[in-house]
Design a protein around this motif. Structure first.
Motif, PDB file in Angstrom:
ATOM      1  N   GLU A   1       0.910  -1.076   0.053  1.00 52.12           N
ATOM      2  CA  GLU A   1      -0.177  -0.028  -0.004  1.00 52.12           C
ATOM      3  C   GLU A   1       0.786   1.273  -0.090  1.00 52.12           C
TER       4      GLU A   1
ATOM      5  N   GLN B   1      -2.015   5.166   0.943  1.00 53.09           N
ATOM      6  CA  GLN B   1      -3.328   4.799   1.169  1.00 53.09           C
ATOM      7  C   GLN B   1      -3.813   4.205  -0.073  1.00 53.09           C
ATOM      8  N   SER B   2      -3.094   3.685  -1.036  1.00 54.00           N
ATOM      9  CA  SER B   2      -3.694   3.220  -2.144  1.00 54.00           C
ATOM     10  C   SER B   2      -2.888   2.094  -2.835  1.00 54.00           C
TER      11      SER B   2
ATOM     12  N   LYS C   1      -1.849  -1.571 -10.401  1.00 54.65           N
ATOM     13  CA  LYS C   1      -2.843  -1.078 -11.455  1.00 54.65           C
ATOM     14  C   LYS C   1      -2.254  -1.097 -12.894  1.00 54.65           C
TER      15      LYS C   1
ATOM     16  N   LEU D   1      -6.763  -0.283   2.688  1.00 56.01           N
ATOM     17  CA  LEU D   1      -7.362   0.434   1.599  1.00 56.01           C
ATOM     18  C   LEU D   1      -7.030   0.178   0.177  1.00 56.01           C
ATOM     19  N   ALA D   2      -5.599  -0.373   0.008  1.00 57.78           N
ATOM     20  CA  ALA D   2      -5.311  -0.882  -1.125  1.00 57.78           C
ATOM     21  C   ALA D   2      -5.845  -2.034  -1.720  1.00 57.78           C
TER      22      ALA D   2
ATOM     23  N   GLN E   1      -9.686  -0.891  -3.035  1.00 58.11           N
ATOM     24  CA  GLN E   1      -9.516  -0.453  -4.390  1.00 58.11           C
ATOM     25  C   GLN E   1      -9.087  -1.518  -5.282  1.00 58.11           C
TER      26      GLN E   1
END
Length: 190
Positions: free
Chosen positions: A74, A77-78, A84, A118-119, A122
């Motif tokens: 992470e 916070q993503s 991705k 959080l990761a 998502q």
């Protein structure tokens, strides 16, 4: 199963978590760890046909796997850009080398206190939009990684190991449930 460690760093805790999964795999399951994501360029539609060699290798590995285990760190916070980017490239293929209908399990590890919550949230959302079949439970949010791995990056924490094994057992059941070709004759009622 193909395991994708979502970090480019060879000594990352994410890669160490995936390595810890290999010996915990069930007898009917084997885990191949994807060696590195650094040969995959940033997604660009101008490069799609034919795809770059690194993307073609990744797609071949996905096509030959029964499912994907994606471990993510992470960052801020993503989900990290490298993870991705992999999803973006794989989502552009409709065949067996894509994500549509592919069973996927998500996990993650971080040195911080959040355990990649959080990761992973998502990442699950992105994977669902690609029509991947994402395992919903159990979750594995590994936090405070520096205390769970030794100096050689071997998982030594006695509570994380059974949680990782539980994820793998559940994922094996999930793959068999959503992929009829993986079911045994007994499971099919034959």
């Amino acid at each position: 199963m193909l395991a994708i460690p979502g970090s480019l760093r060879q000594e990352s805790y994410t890669r160490s978590l995936v390595a810890a999964a290999v010996p915990l795999a069930q007898l009917a399951m084997s885990i191949t760890v994807y060696p590195s994501l650094d040969a995959i360029p940033v997604f660009n539609e101008d490069l799609e046909n034919p795809p770059p060699a690194g993307v073609a290798r990744l797609r071949e590995a996905v096509a030959s796997s029964d499912g994907l285990l994606i471990a993510t760190p992470e960052y801020n916070q993503s989900v990290p850009g490298v993870v991705k980017n992999v999803i973006d490239w794989l989502s552009r293929s409709d065949g067996p080398e894509g994500l549509t209908g592919k069973p996927v399990a998500v996990s993650g590890v971080t040195t911080g206190p959040w355990g990649t919550r959080l990761a992973q949230t998502q990442l699950r959302q992105v994977l669902t939009s690609t029509q991947a079949l994402v395992l919903s439970q159990p979750t594995l949010f590994v936090q405070d990684a520096a205390t769970l791995f030794d100096h050689e990056r071997t998982l030594v924490d006695p509570t994380t190991r059974p949680r990782l094994e539980e994820l793998l057992v559940s994922f094996d059941h999930w793959m068999r449930l959503v992929t009829p070709d993986l079911r045994s004759p007994k499971e099919l009622g034959v």
